[in-house]
Scaffold this active site. Structure first.
Site, PDB file in Angstrom:
ATOM      1  N   GLY B 197       0.778  -1.232   0.000  1.00 20.63           N
ATOM      2  CA  GLY B 197       0.000   0.000   0.000  1.00 20.63           C
ATOM      3  C   GLY B 197       0.810   1.282   0.000  1.00 20.63           C
ATOM      4  N   GLY B 198       1.955   1.288  -0.666  1.00 19.88           N
ATOM      5  CA  GLY B 198       2.767   2.504  -0.746  1.00 19.88           C
ATOM      6  C   GLY B 198       2.082   3.629  -1.496  1.00 19.88           C
ATOM      7  CD  GLU B 199       2.538   3.210  -4.813  1.00 19.35           C
ATOM      8  OE1 GLU B 199       2.425   1.979  -4.661  1.00 19.35           O
ATOM      9  OE2 GLU B 199       3.574   3.827  -4.528  1.00 19.35           O
ATOM     10  CD1 TRP B 247       5.930  -3.052  -1.428  1.00 19.76           C
ATOM     11  CD2 TRP B 247       4.081  -3.812  -2.420  1.00 19.76           C
ATOM     12  NE1 TRP B 247       5.132  -1.985  -1.735  1.00 19.76           N
ATOM     13  CE2 TRP B 247       4.003  -2.403  -2.343  1.00 19.76           C
ATOM     14  CE3 TRP B 247       3.030  -4.522  -3.013  1.00 19.76           C
ATOM     15  CZ2 TRP B 247       2.903  -1.695  -2.833  1.00 19.76           C
ATOM     16  CZ3 TRP B 247       1.952  -3.802  -3.497  1.00 19.76           C
ATOM     17  CH2 TRP B 247       1.891  -2.405  -3.408  1.00 19.76           C
ATOM     18  CG  ASP B 307       6.611   4.111  -7.088  1.00 14.12           C
ATOM     19  OD1 ASP B 307       6.488   3.733  -5.900  1.00 14.12           O
ATOM     20  OD2 ASP B 307       6.042   3.559  -8.040  1.00 14.12           O
TER      21      ASP B 307
END
Lengths: 196, 580
Positions: B197-199, B247, B307
């Site tokens: 959920g980095g975004e 991840w 990113d």
């Protein structure tokens, strides 16, 4: 700020600010919190009901029905149906989320134009691929694109898929006007949601 | 004596909710529980966890299939998974019992030799669940259970024999777009997972649960709060939605009881609101498995703006580096550098060396003592400027794991080269639960991919082999398409890789990079390949099933070429063996 004021770029915009910066407010999503262990997955039915008003997804305070004149050309707004009789926003599931956009009526297919009101069309805002919010309008391609996997939908033509992995059109919602107020004229044309 | 299906039927009926029907004859010994000792020293014929061993090698000691006979590799059996999207999980095998996961939170148990289905479990996912990464990267085996973490952020324990749910717990809140894509890590009675959920503005964490009961033992956040070590690398409350998501399965050193994890990018992408190093994002961290305490870290690059998640856990290799014996931790970074780190006493992670393995125009230099890069600020995107940089958002290597072969002494990297990105001006952003938290116009992110020189390069994907003793590249096999290939290497002098958009799965000579065998599959192969043995016969297994970021990069390429290329979707478990 009042609804009629001009865009305020220092707003608490999110990454999806293109949805309409001018009216983005603090979000208040129904928070279920962390599901309890062994909780059964919830399956709330999606609903958009004839006679519902539309209120912005992230509006707070007293609900203010959206007017056709609130929609700027080519700028999507996310909304929930509002049950006027019960005085309640139908936000128990995000599957009820609707994307509204003003588009040129002359470019709409017949069926889309028949569902439009005051130049505004309404569709499920839930991508039919993996259920992400779909809310970015590509003016050159005339398509609504989903960030998650780039599925594209032709909102001028019944929400049909014109790119990406989705295989099902965005369900449409017919609109009518009461004065300038946008009113839902019938349910989703198909069940909203992804194909997971 | 081989029991017939009928004879077995009575025995397994009570255990298997979907009793094997007319698929054929099952010939399986009783299930062998998976112990710490077996995980630490796996039998050559089994593939008991994500990368085969705790060190993360992706290496099989089997050598029946080798560079001399791999040309005779044929399909033994295959099975449709019934799902579309990215099939990334390894077929994990314990004494003939195979477990695979698929998108849609599904686990399938199979007789590994015959492909007969033993049971299938699928979680009912909330119908309104938003899936940014519809995938899963496999199970963990421990005791007599199979553990799977789901895209709606649950951890589930299943009985390995029957598929019955033993327990399940909510690890995170899917309404806040916390989700899990990794295979759990099992060690010392603990099942460890972390949140993607980095975004979506998560605060990344690794959490450990009791293997028997599901009770949470500890939870360690990857963004440091005020007062914690590293807490001064975040302004205000920016750490609370600061990313650092987890991840990919950690590697583990049983001798020190330390688990090593790679951490994701800080959130949101523009750096203006989070000035500082943003520990422990884009780092390797060493966690004490008993307590969850962070015992050491190395940040690959500080204050990330590109990113460049450093999602893969470092691969643990005892090797010689430039004449010195080293307990190494090796990582091919998303930032395009190959990192040689050292596991030091007490969990500290030391820096030895870093060299670019793909083109990077952001790093000006690397501090030879600390490994800290210095940046060319003209290639750092953010507010008020559109900026180009290399490598692209997907980096030199995204999630697909590298592999280490102790026989060849080579470290293999599935890389993408000659790709860059251009991001438009960042826009003001504020965290909103349940929404993306990126900070750039979505059209700009979707259309960010660029060729390095503005025109289509002759090659993009690169399967690279590096000699860790010298720090030199030994060979490279180049592809004219991107490469999204998790790797398997074997004692048979082979490297197996899919990852290209032509749907092929290939075997390479591990010493030279020459293609020795290839086969077309139903979809593109982005699954982690494995190898195992049943009754003296070696097999190679992989899932075919294109989707997720391989497809996203392909969409980016399509925008540049103007010629959309549709890679067929739909998952298949495929198992190969030598033709007799």
């Amino acid at each position: 700020m009042s609804r009629s004021e001009s865009p305020n770029l220092s707003c608490d915009c999110t990454a999806a600010a293109e949805v309409d910066r001018s009216r983005r407010r603090v979000i208040r999503i129904a928070v279920a919190g962390m599901a309890a262990p062994l909780a059964v997955a919830s399956r709330p039915a999606a609903a958009a009901v004839n006679g519902d008003f539309l209120v912005e997804e992230d509006a707070e305070g007293a609900p203010v029905p959206l007017l056709a004149t609130d929609l700027k050309p080519g700028r999507p707004v996310l909304a929930f149906p509002f049950d006027a009789q019960a005085g309640k926003r139908r936000d128990e599931t995000r599957l009820n989320k609707i994307v509204l956009i003003r588009l040129p009526e002359s470019e709409m297919s017949t069926a889309t134009r028949e569902r439009a009101a005051g130049g505004v069309v309404a569709y499920s805002a839930i991508c039919t691929h993996q259920a992400c919010d779909v809310k970015t309008w590509l003016s050159k391609e005339k398509a609504l694109v989903c960030f998650c996997h780039s599925s594209k939908f032709a909102l001028l033509n019944n929400g049909e898929v014109v790119g990406g992995p989705a295989t099902r059109a965005l369900p449409a919602v017919p609109l009518r006007l009461e004065g300038e107020r946008l009113v839902i004229a019938g349910g989703f044309s198909a069940d909203p949601g992804g194909n997971a | 004596m081989k029991p017939t299906l009928k004879q077995l039927g009575a025995a397994i009926a009570a255990l298997l909710p979907l009793a094997a029907t007319a698929q054929g004859e099952i010939d399986l010994a009783p299930y062998a529980p998976v112990t710490d000792a077996r995980l630490a020293n796996p039998e050559p014929g089994n593939w008991l966890q994500y990368r085969g061993n705790y060190a993360g090698w992706g290496y099989s000691p089997l050598e029946q299939i080798h560079s001399g006979n791999v040309g005779k590799l044929r399909l033994a059996w295959s099975m449709s998974t019934g799902q579309t999207e990215g099939h990334q999980a390894p077929p994990i095998v314990n004494n003939g019992y195979m477990y695979v996961t698929t998108p849609g939170a599904q686990v399938i148990a199979l007789d590994a030799a015959s492909g007969i289905e033993l049971w299938r479990w699928k979680k009912e996912l909330p119908s309104d669940l938003m899936q940014l990464h519809p995938t899963n990267r496999g199970v963990a085996l421990y005791g007599d259970k199979v553990y799977v973490a789901t895209v709606d952020a649950h951890l589930v324990a299943l009985d390995a024999r029957s598929g019955k749910v033993a327990w399940q717990v909510a690890v995170g809140d899917p309404k806040a777009l916390q989700y899990i894509t990794l295979a759990p890590l099992a060690a010392k009675g603990r099942i460890m997972v972390g949140s993607s959920g980095g975004e979506t503005g998560v605060r990344g964490f690794v959490a450990a649960f009791d293997a028997a009961t599901g009770k949470e033992a500890w939870r360690t956040y990857t963004t440091a709060a005020p007062g914690e070590p590293g807490g001064d690398t975040w302004p205000g409350e920016s750490y609370k939605n600061g990313g650092g998501s987890i991840w990919i399965t950690g590697s583990y050193d049983p001798a020190t009881n330390l688990a090593y994890w790679g951490t994701g990018n800080p959130a949101p992408w523009p750096t203006e609101g989070r000035k500082g190093d943003n520990l422990y994002t884009t780092s390797a961290i060493a966690l004490d498995v008993d307590t969850g305490a962070i015992k050491g870290h190395h940040q690959y690059h500080h204050n990330d703006a590109w990113d460049w998640d450093e999602v893969s856990a470092p691969v643990l290799i005892d090797t010689e580096v430039k004449g010195r014996k080293v307990k190494a931790a090796v990582h091919a970074g998303r930032n395009g550098y190959l990192w040689m780190l050292e596991r030091q006493a007490g969990g500290k992670i030391g820096f030895i060396d870093a060299v670019p393995y793909v083109y990077n125009n952001v790093f000006k230099s690397i501090d030879p003592k600390t490994g800290r890069p210095s940046y060319d600020e003209s290639h750092k995107p953010g507010m008020g400027k559109a900026v180009g940089f290399c490598p692209s958002l997907w980096g030199g290597k995204d999630w697909p794991p590298e592999a280490w072969n102790p026989k060849t002494g080579l470290f293999y990297i599935p890389a993408n080269n000659n790709l860059c990105a251009e991001l438009p001006e960042a826009e003001p952003t504020k965290y909103k639960k349940g929404d993306l938290y990126i900070g750039y116009p979505i059209e700009g992110v979707l259309g960010s991919l660029r060729y390095r020189d503005g025109k289509k390069p002759s090659t993009i994907g690169e399967l690279q082999a590096w000699d860790l003793k010298t720090g030199k590249q030994v060979w490279v096999h180049k592809f004219d398409t991107p490469l999204w290939a998790p790797l398997l290497t074997t004692a048979g002098n082979l490297v197996f890789a899919g990852g290209t958009n032509d749907r092929k799965f290939r075997a390479f000579d591990a010493g030279t990079g020459k293609v020795l065998w290839e086969t077309a599959t139903p979809s593109g192969v982005t699954g982690v390949p494995t190898s195992f043995e049943v009754k003296g016969e070696q097999y190679v297994a992989v899932q075919s099933g294109w989707g997720v970021d391989a497809q996203r990069m392909q969409s980016g390429i399509d925008s540049l070429t103007g010629k959309p290329l549709a890679v067929a979707q739909g998952g298949t478990v495929m198992v190969f063996k030598l033709e007799k």
